[in-house]
Design a protein around this motif. Structure first.
Motif, PDB file in Angstrom:
ATOM      1  N   TYR A 116       0.831  -1.206   0.000  1.00  0.00           N
ATOM      2  CA  TYR A 116       0.000   0.000   0.000  1.00  0.00           C
ATOM      3  C   TYR A 116       0.863   1.252   0.000  1.00  0.00           C
ATOM      4  O   TYR A 116       2.022   1.240   0.406  1.00  0.00           O
ATOM      5  CB  TYR A 116      -0.960   0.011   1.195  1.00  0.00           C
ATOM      6  N   ASN A 117       0.261   2.330  -0.493  1.00  0.00           N
ATOM      7  CA  ASN A 117       0.824   3.676  -0.440  1.00  0.00           C
ATOM      8  C   ASN A 117      -0.010   4.518   0.512  1.00  0.00           C
ATOM      9  O   ASN A 117      -1.203   4.249   0.715  1.00  0.00           O
ATOM     10  CB  ASN A 117       0.793   4.351  -1.807  1.00  0.00           C
ATOM     11  N   VAL A 118       0.618   5.557   1.063  1.00  0.00           N
ATOM     12  CA  VAL A 118      -0.085   6.489   1.944  1.00  0.00           C
ATOM     13  C   VAL A 118       0.202   7.917   1.493  1.00  0.00           C
ATOM     14  O   VAL A 118       1.366   8.294   1.314  1.00  0.00           O
ATOM     15  CB  VAL A 118       0.335   6.320   3.418  1.00  0.00           C
ATOM     16  N   ILE A 119      -0.845   8.702   1.313  1.00  0.00           N
ATOM     17  CA  ILE A 119      -0.729  10.142   1.066  1.00  0.00           C
ATOM     18  C   ILE A 119      -1.097  10.860   2.357  1.00  0.00           C
ATOM     19  O   ILE A 119      -2.156  10.605   2.942  1.00  0.00           O
ATOM     20  CB  ILE A 119      -1.646  10.592  -0.086  1.00  0.00           C
ATOM     21  N   ARG A 120      -0.218  11.754   2.802  1.00  0.00           N
ATOM     22  CA  ARG A 120      -0.418  12.471   4.067  1.00  0.00           C
ATOM     23  C   ARG A 120      -0.788  13.921   3.794  1.00  0.00           C
ATOM     24  O   ARG A 120      -0.115  14.620   3.027  1.00  0.00           O
ATOM     25  CB  ARG A 120       0.862  12.425   4.907  1.00  0.00           C
ATOM     26  N   ILE A 121      -1.849  14.382   4.442  1.00  0.00           N
ATOM     27  CA  ILE A 121      -2.271  15.780   4.381  1.00  0.00           C
ATOM     28  C   ILE A 121      -2.154  16.369   5.786  1.00  0.00           C
ATOM     29  O   ILE A 121      -2.720  15.835   6.739  1.00  0.00           O
ATOM     30  CB  ILE A 121      -3.726  15.917   3.899  1.00  0.00           C
ATOM     31  N   THR A 122      -1.389  17.438   5.933  1.00  0.00           N
ATOM     32  CA  THR A 122      -1.373  18.165   7.203  1.00  0.00           C
ATOM     33  C   THR A 122      -2.548  19.136   7.186  1.00  0.00           C
ATOM     34  O   THR A 122      -2.695  19.939   6.267  1.00  0.00           O
ATOM     35  CB  THR A 122      -0.051  18.910   7.402  1.00  0.00           C
ATOM     36  N   ASN A 123      -3.367  19.047   8.213  1.00  0.00           N
ATOM     37  CA  ASN A 123      -4.638  19.769   8.214  1.00  0.00           C
ATOM     38  C   ASN A 123      -4.652  20.884   9.260  1.00  0.00           C
ATOM     39  O   ASN A 123      -4.160  20.702  10.376  1.00  0.00           O
ATOM     40  CB  ASN A 123      -5.786  18.789   8.503  1.00  0.00           C
ATOM     41  N   SER A 124      -5.217  22.019   8.879  1.00  0.00           N
ATOM     42  CA  SER A 124      -5.281  23.175   9.781  1.00  0.00           C
ATOM     43  C   SER A 124      -6.689  23.726   9.966  1.00  0.00           C
ATOM     44  O   SER A 124      -6.950  24.435  10.937  1.00  0.00           O
ATOM     45  CB  SER A 124      -4.395  24.311   9.239  1.00  0.00           C
ATOM     46  N   TYR A 125      -7.589  23.432   9.027  1.00  0.00           N
ATOM     47  CA  TYR A 125      -8.912  24.062   9.025  1.00  0.00           C
ATOM     48  C   TYR A 125     -10.003  23.008   8.903  1.00  0.00           C
ATOM     49  O   TYR A 125      -9.765  21.900   8.396  1.00  0.00           O
ATOM     50  CB  TYR A 125      -9.030  25.041   7.851  1.00  0.00           C
ATOM     51  N   ALA A 126     -11.181  23.386   9.348  1.00  0.00           N
ATOM     52  CA  ALA A 126     -12.344  22.537   9.122  1.00  0.00           C
ATOM     53  C   ALA A 126     -12.604  22.444   7.622  1.00  0.00           C
ATOM     54  O   ALA A 126     -12.511  23.444   6.900  1.00  0.00           O
ATOM     55  CB  ALA A 126     -13.566  23.106   9.840  1.00  0.00           C
ATOM     56  N   ALA A 127     -12.896  21.242   7.154  1.00  0.00           N
ATOM     57  CA  ALA A 127     -13.072  21.051   5.721  1.00  0.00           C
ATOM     58  C   ALA A 127     -13.779  19.735   5.463  1.00  0.00           C
ATOM     59  O   ALA A 127     -13.923  18.886   6.356  1.00  0.00           O
ATOM     60  CB  ALA A 127     -11.725  21.057   4.989  1.00  0.00           C
ATOM     61  N   GLN A 128     -14.216  19.585   4.225  1.00  0.00           N
ATOM     62  CA  GLN A 128     -14.716  18.295   3.749  1.00  0.00           C
ATOM     63  C   GLN A 128     -13.773  17.809   2.654  1.00  0.00           C
ATOM     64  O   GLN A 128     -13.488  18.529   1.701  1.00  0.00           O
ATOM     65  CB  GLN A 128     -16.135  18.411   3.198  1.00  0.00           C
ATOM     66  N   TYR A 129     -13.282  16.589   2.811  1.00  0.00           N
ATOM     67  CA  TYR A 129     -12.412  15.978   1.812  1.00  0.00           C
ATOM     68  C   TYR A 129     -13.170  14.871   1.086  1.00  0.00           C
ATOM     69  O   TYR A 129     -13.794  14.015   1.721  1.00  0.00           O
ATOM     70  CB  TYR A 129     -11.170  15.367   2.465  1.00  0.00           C
ATOM     71  N   THR A 130     -13.084  14.901  -0.224  1.00  0.00           N
ATOM     72  CA  THR A 130     -13.574  13.797  -1.038  1.00  0.00           C
ATOM     73  C   THR A 130     -12.372  13.199  -1.746  1.00  0.00           C
ATOM     74  O   THR A 130     -11.645  13.905  -2.459  1.00  0.00           O
ATOM     75  CB  THR A 130     -14.615  14.263  -2.064  1.00  0.00           C
ATOM     76  N   MET A 131     -12.164  11.909  -1.537  1.00  0.00           N
ATOM     77  CA  MET A 131     -10.968  11.243  -2.054  1.00  0.00           C
ATOM     78  C   MET A 131     -11.372  10.107  -2.980  1.00  0.00           C
ATOM     79  O   MET A 131     -12.279   9.321  -2.653  1.00  0.00           O
ATOM     80  CB  MET A 131     -10.112  10.712  -0.904  1.00  0.00           C
ATOM     81  N   SER A 132     -10.681  10.024  -4.110  1.00  0.00           N
ATOM     82  CA  SER A 132     -11.003   9.005  -5.097  1.00  0.00           C
ATOM     83  C   SER A 132      -9.735   8.304  -5.551  1.00  0.00           C
ATOM     84  O   SER A 132      -8.658   8.911  -5.624  1.00  0.00           O
ATOM     85  CB  SER A 132     -11.703   9.615  -6.313  1.00  0.00           C
ATOM     86  N   ILE A 133      -9.872   7.022  -5.856  1.00  0.00           N
ATOM     87  CA  ILE A 133      -8.793   6.223  -6.430  1.00  0.00           C
ATOM     88  C   ILE A 133      -9.268   5.670  -7.762  1.00  0.00           C
ATOM     89  O   ILE A 133     -10.360   5.110  -7.854  1.00  0.00           O
ATOM     90  CB  ILE A 133      -8.386   5.059  -5.501  1.00  0.00           C
ATOM     91  N   GLU A 134      -8.455   5.847  -8.783  1.00  0.00           N
ATOM     92  CA  GLU A 134      -8.708   5.247 -10.094  1.00  0.00           C
ATOM     93  C   GLU A 134      -7.488   4.410 -10.454  1.00  0.00           C
ATOM     94  O   GLU A 134      -6.422   4.947 -10.756  1.00  0.00           O
ATOM     95  CB  GLU A 134      -8.948   6.320 -11.154  1.00  0.00           C
ATOM     96  N   GLY A 135      -7.600   3.106 -10.375  1.00  0.00           N
ATOM     97  CA  GLY A 135      -6.470   2.232 -10.610  1.00  0.00           C
ATOM     98  C   GLY A 135      -6.253   1.927 -12.081  1.00  0.00           C
ATOM     99  O   GLY A 135      -7.200   1.900 -12.876  1.00  0.00           O
ATOM    100  N   ASP A 136      -4.988   1.722 -12.451  1.00  0.00           N
ATOM    101  CA  ASP A 136      -4.706   1.203 -13.784  1.00  0.00           C
ATOM    102  C   ASP A 136      -5.322  -0.186 -13.905  1.00  0.00           C
ATOM    103  O   ASP A 136      -5.398  -0.936 -12.928  1.00  0.00           O
ATOM    104  CB  ASP A 136      -3.204   1.114 -14.021  1.00  0.00           C
ATOM    105  N   ALA A 137      -5.695  -0.555 -15.117  1.00  0.00           N
ATOM    106  CA  ALA A 137      -6.348  -1.845 -15.322  1.00  0.00           C
ATOM    107  C   ALA A 137      -5.438  -3.011 -14.989  1.00  0.00           C
ATOM    108  O   ALA A 137      -5.894  -4.062 -14.542  1.00  0.00           O
ATOM    109  CB  ALA A 137      -6.850  -1.953 -16.760  1.00  0.00           C
TER     110      ALA A 137
END
Length: 228
Positions: free
Chosen positions: A129-150
């Motif tokens: 697995y891979n991990v993407i890290r976001i440092t967060n400072s504010y209230a927000a809504q995150y929508t995250m999507s993955i589109e894999g190669d076939a």
């Protein structure tokens, strides 16, 4: 790092203690006379879909600080990695970004956007697995999507799952990305200003259990106002 099995014992411990796998399912593999790899043997015994889910949940829990282990066990693991591990092998995050750098939408592809440490970059192999890290400072809504190669770099069919980990004052909170098929999934979380980190965990769990091929993907993260 001081045992030949490296970190696999943490997966076996998680499967038994947290996921409810019968210990005999694991130990019987030592006497089964099988030529299957450990992962393939477990997938066969547990069921591929269930094992995929358990593996993805384990990846998320690792990202959340290995909270299925005791603090003493985690400290020991970190110490051993520092004593005898090679720093060049340590890649806890495939990418890191601050929340304010995400202007509406941010897209990442590992073999295009990551530093060219090796020709294949660090897209995950099978059952990794891979991990993407976001440092967060504010209230927000995150929508995250993955589109894999076939398929992977040697032609095996890809299969991805995704998890979101939010680190707040009370510890990690875990959620799943909803899968529309083995290559595509999307999830949404609301975070507060007190949540310091948000992680997207991209988990590669193909039917292929051997080879060194890597499985590419595109991760898209949208940041907007929190839901009322």
């Amino acid at each position: 790092y001081q045992v030949r099995q490296y970190g696999m014992h943490t997966l076996l411990y998680y499967l038994e203690q947290e996921a409810g796998v019968d210990p005999a399912t694991i130990t019987n593999g030592f006497y089964a006379g099988t030529e299957l790899s450990p992962q393939e043997y477990l997938a066969q015994q547990i069921g591929s879909d269930d094992f995929r889910t358990m593996f993805a949940n384990w990846a998320a829990r690792n990202t959340g600080g290995l909270d299925y282990l005791t603090p003493e066990q985690v400290a020991r693991a970190i110490a051993e990695a520092e004593w005898v591990g090679d720093p060049d092998n340590a890649h806890p995050y495939i990418a890191e970004i601050a929340d304010v750098e995400i202007i509406d939408q941010w897209t990442f592809e590992p073999c295009i956007d990551s530093p060219p440490v090796d020709p294949d970059c660090h897209a995950p192999r099978g059952w990794a697995y891979n991990v993407i890290r976001i440092t967060n400072s504010y209230a927000a809504q995150y929508t995250m999507s993955i589109e894999g190669d076939a398929s992977g770099t040697e032609g095996a069919a890809s299969h991805f799952m995704g998890r979101i980990v939010v680190m707040g004052e009370d510890g990690p909170v875990y959620s799943e990305l909803d899968m529309t098929d083995p290559l595509n999934s999307t999830g949404t979380v609301n975070v507060s200003a007190a949540d310091t980190e948000v992680f997207l965990v991209i988990v590669s769990v193909p039917d292929q259990f051997s080879s060194y091929q890597r499985y590419g993907y595109r991760a898209t993260i949208e940041r907007g106002a929190p839901a009322p």
